[in-house]
Write an enzyme that holds these catalytic residues in place. Structure first.
Site, short mmCIF file in Angstrom:
data_model
loop_
_atom_site.label_atom_id
_atom_site.label_comp_id
_atom_site.label_asym_id
_atom_site.label_seq_id
_atom_site.Cartn_x
_atom_site.Cartn_y
_atom_site.Cartn_z
N TYR A 189 -16.65 80.53 -86.89
CA TYR A 189 -17.59 80.86 -87.69
C TYR A 189 -18.07 79.47 -88.33
O TYR A 189 -19.24 79.40 -88.65
CB TYR A 189 -17.07 81.77 -88.83
CG TYR A 189 -17.19 83.15 -88.46
CD1 TYR A 189 -16.52 83.71 -87.49
CD2 TYR A 189 -18.06 84.09 -89.31
CE1 TYR A 189 -16.68 85.06 -86.94
CE2 TYR A 189 -17.93 85.74 -88.86
CZ TYR A 189 -17.50 86.00 -87.84
OH TYR A 189 -17.62 87.23 -87.68
N LYS B 280 -4.53 83.79 -79.34
CA LYS B 280 -4.77 83.69 -77.99
C LYS B 280 -3.96 82.47 -77.55
O LYS B 280 -4.61 81.69 -77.03
CB LYS B 280 -6.24 83.75 -77.83
CG LYS B 280 -6.45 83.91 -76.23
CD LYS B 280 -6.28 85.35 -75.83
CE LYS B 280 -6.48 85.34 -74.22
NZ LYS B 280 -6.31 86.80 -73.55
N ASP C 29 -6.05 90.24 -76.95
CA ASP C 29 -6.19 91.46 -76.10
C ASP C 29 -5.18 92.70 -76.31
O ASP C 29 -5.71 93.83 -76.34
CB ASP C 29 -6.54 90.87 -74.78
CG ASP C 29 -5.42 90.05 -74.21
OD1 ASP C 29 -4.60 89.62 -74.99
OD2 ASP C 29 -5.27 89.83 -73.03
N ASP D 277 -12.56 89.67 -87.60
CA ASP D 277 -13.90 90.39 -87.61
C ASP D 277 -13.73 91.48 -86.64
O ASP D 277 -14.06 92.57 -87.00
CB ASP D 277 -14.97 89.48 -87.21
CG ASP D 277 -16.30 90.35 -87.03
OD1 ASP D 277 -16.64 90.91 -87.97
OD2 ASP D 277 -17.13 89.84 -86.29
N ASP E 201 -13.10 95.83 -87.42
CA ASP E 201 -13.91 96.96 -87.04
C ASP E 201 -13.33 98.24 -86.24
O ASP E 201 -13.35 99.14 -86.40
CB ASP E 201 -15.30 96.37 -86.34
CG ASP E 201 -16.46 95.99 -87.09
OD1 ASP E 201 -16.11 95.71 -88.22
OD2 ASP E 201 -17.52 96.19 -86.60
C1 IPM Z 1 -17.79 91.25 -91.54
C2 IPM Z 1 -19.54 91.09 -90.86
C3 IPM Z 1 -19.74 89.71 -90.91
C4 IPM Z 1 -18.89 88.59 -90.17
C5 IPM Z 1 -21.19 89.30 -90.58
C6 IPM Z 1 -22.24 90.22 -91.28
C7 IPM Z 1 -21.59 87.87 -90.55
O1 IPM Z 1 -19.26 91.36 -89.49
O2 IPM Z 1 -17.95 91.04 -92.66
O3 IPM Z 1 -17.13 91.47 -90.88
O4 IPM Z 1 -18.95 88.76 -89.18
O5 IPM Z 1 -17.89 88.20 -90.96
MG MG Z 2 -17.57 92.40 -88.98
#
Ligand code: IPM
Ligand code: MG
Length: 354
Positions: free
Chosen positions: A142, A189, A221, A245, A249
Site C-alpha cells: 500500500y 506468502k 491462500d 485487507d 473482508d
Molecule cells: C479497508 C478498505 C481500504 C483499504 C480502501 C478503501 C483504501 O478496503 O479499509 O479495508 O484497502 O485499506
Molecule cells: Mg478493505
C-alpha cells in the site's frame, strides 16, 4: 474524564451512521459522567468537493490534536474517475499514515441472535465465531512506490517491510491473543515473497517472548481456505497490509452481517481511529436504512482501547446485544419474523437499551 474526538463523517451513509454513534457516545458520557467534545472535519469526497483536496491539512491537524478519531466512510461513484492519488480513498491512507496507525484490529464476531445470517453451515460456525484480524496498516505494498513506466505499458508496486515494522505489529497481535484464546495464526506468502520470509522469521522470534501463546503459520491462500473450511481453529490472525485487507473482508462475510463489524486503527500509545469496516454504500445513502450498529460498536472499541473505559464499552455492547435479542433489525440483518427499522430508529433502540 474529558476527551476530544475528531469526527470524519465522510461520504455516502457516513453522516447518517455517525450521527447515531454520536448520540450513543453522548448518552454514555451523561450516564457515566464523562465529557466528549466533538469536532467535525472533512475528508474524502465531500472534502474534494469543498476544498479540492481529499485530506485537507486542517483535517489532519485536528485529528492529530484530538484524543481519538471517529470515521464514517469515504468514497463514492462521483469521485471514481479521479486518478489514484486524488481519490477519496487516499484520505483514508493519508489519515492512517499521517496519524501513525500501524495496527488495525478487525474483530469478526457472530452475534448469537444473528447466527442464521452466516452463509456457513451451522456445524461449521458452531456456538459462535470470534476471529480477530490484526492487520499491519501503514506498510507493505500500500505504501511502497506505485510506478507506471513512461510509455504507460508496464507498472509496478513495491512491497517493503522492515524488522521494526513487523515486530511492533506482531507484539500487538500476541498481546491481543493473551487476552483471548492464546493463539496467533500468522499469515504470509513465505513460499514466494522475501517480505514474507522476513515476516515469518521476525514473528517467530517475537513469539519467544510469549511462551503462553501458541503460534502457527499459514500461507495466505491456505488461510483464505481455512477461514471458510474451519474458522473455529482461528483466534488471532496476524498479517500484513494487503493480505489483511482481503482476509478481513472474507472474515466479515462469514459473520453474515458486514453492517455489524467495527474496527480500530491504533498506534502504540493507544491513540486510535475507529470506523465501521463497511464502506460508504452510496446506493442507500440518505434513505435512513443503513445499519448504524458497526459505527456504534466502533465507539465501544474507542472507549475500550483508547480511553480504557471498559465498563462504558461493555455498556454499549450489552445495549446492542439487548436490541438484537428483540425483534428490531435494519434491512441488512432482517430475517423472517423480525421488524425492519431505519437507521435512526435503530440508534434510538440502542439508546433506550442503554
Ligand atoms: C479497508 C478498505 C481500504 C483499504 C480502501 C478503501 C483504501 O478496503 O479499509 O479495508 O484497502 O485499506
Ligand atoms: Mg478493505
Amino acid at each position: 474524564m474529558k476527551k476530544k474526538i475528531a469526527v470524519v463523517a465522510g461520504d455516502g451513509i457516513g453522516p447518517e451512521i455517525v450521527a447515531e454513534a454520536l448520540k450513543v457516545l453522548s448518552a454514555v458520557g451523561e450516564k457515566f459522567g464523562h465529557e466528549f467534545e466533538v469536532e467535525h472535519v472533512l475528508a474524502g469526497g465531500c472534502a474534494i468537493d469543498a476544498t479540492g483536496e481529499c485530506l485537507p491539512q486542517s483535517t489532519l491537524d485536528t485529528c492529530k490534536a484530538a484524543d481519538a478519531v471517529l470515521l464514517g466512510a469515504v468514497g463514492g461513484p462521483k469521485w471514481d474517475t479521479l486518478p489514484g492519488a486524488k481519490r477519496p480513498e487516499k484520505a483514508l491512507l493519508g489519515l492512517r499514515a499521517g496519524l501513525g496507525l500501524f495496527c488495525n484490529l478487525r474483530p469478526a464476531t457472530v452475534w448469537a441472535p444473528l447466527k442464521d445470517a452466516s452463509p456457513l453451515k451451522p456445524e461449521i460456525i458452531g456456538e459462535g465465531l470470534d476471529v480477530l484480524v490484526v492487520r499491519e496498516l501503514t506498510g507493505g505494498i500500500y505504501f511502497g512506490d506505485h510506478i507506471r513506466s513512461e510509455d504507460g505499458q508496464s507498472a509496478k508496486d513495491i512491497m517493503a517491510y522492515s524488522v521494526p515494522e513487523i515486530e511492533r505489529i506482531a507484539r500487538m497481535a500476541f498481546d491481543a491473543a493473551r487476552k483471548r484464546n492464546k493463539k496467533v495464526t500468522s499469515v504470509d506468502k513465505a513460499n514466494v515473497l522475501e517480505t514474507s520470509r522476513l515476516w515469518r522469521e521476525t514473528v517467530t522470534r517475537i513469539a519467544a517472548e510469549y511462551p503462553d501463546v501458541e503460534l502457527n503459520h499459514f500461507y495466505v491462500d491456505n488461510a483464505a481456505m481455512q477461514l471458510v473450511r474451519d474458522p473455529k481453529q482461528l483466534d488471532v490472525v496476524l498479517t500484513e497490509n494487503m493480505f489483511g485487507d482481503i482476509l478481513s473482508d472474507e472474515a466479515s462475510q462469514i459473520t453474515g452481517s458486514i453492517g455489524m463489524l467495527p474496527s480500530a486503527s491504533l498506534r502504540e500509545d493507544g491513540f486510535g481511529m475507529y470506523e465501521p469496516i463497511h464502506g460508504s454504500a452510496p446506493d442507500i445513502a440518505g434513505k435512513d436504512i443503513a445499519n448504524p450498529l458497526a459505527t456504534i460498536l466502533s465507539i465501544a472499541m474507542m472507549l475500550r482501547y483508547t480511553f480504557g473505559l471498559l465498563e462504558e464499552a461493555s455498556a454499549i455492547e450489552n445495549a446492542v446485544a439487548k436490541v438484537l435479542n428483540g425483534p428490531l433489525r435494519t434491512g441488512d440483518i432482517a430475517t423472517d419474523g423480525t421488524t425492519i427499522v431505519g437507521t435512526k430508529a435503530m440508534g434510538d433502540a440502542v439508546l433506550a437499551a442503554l
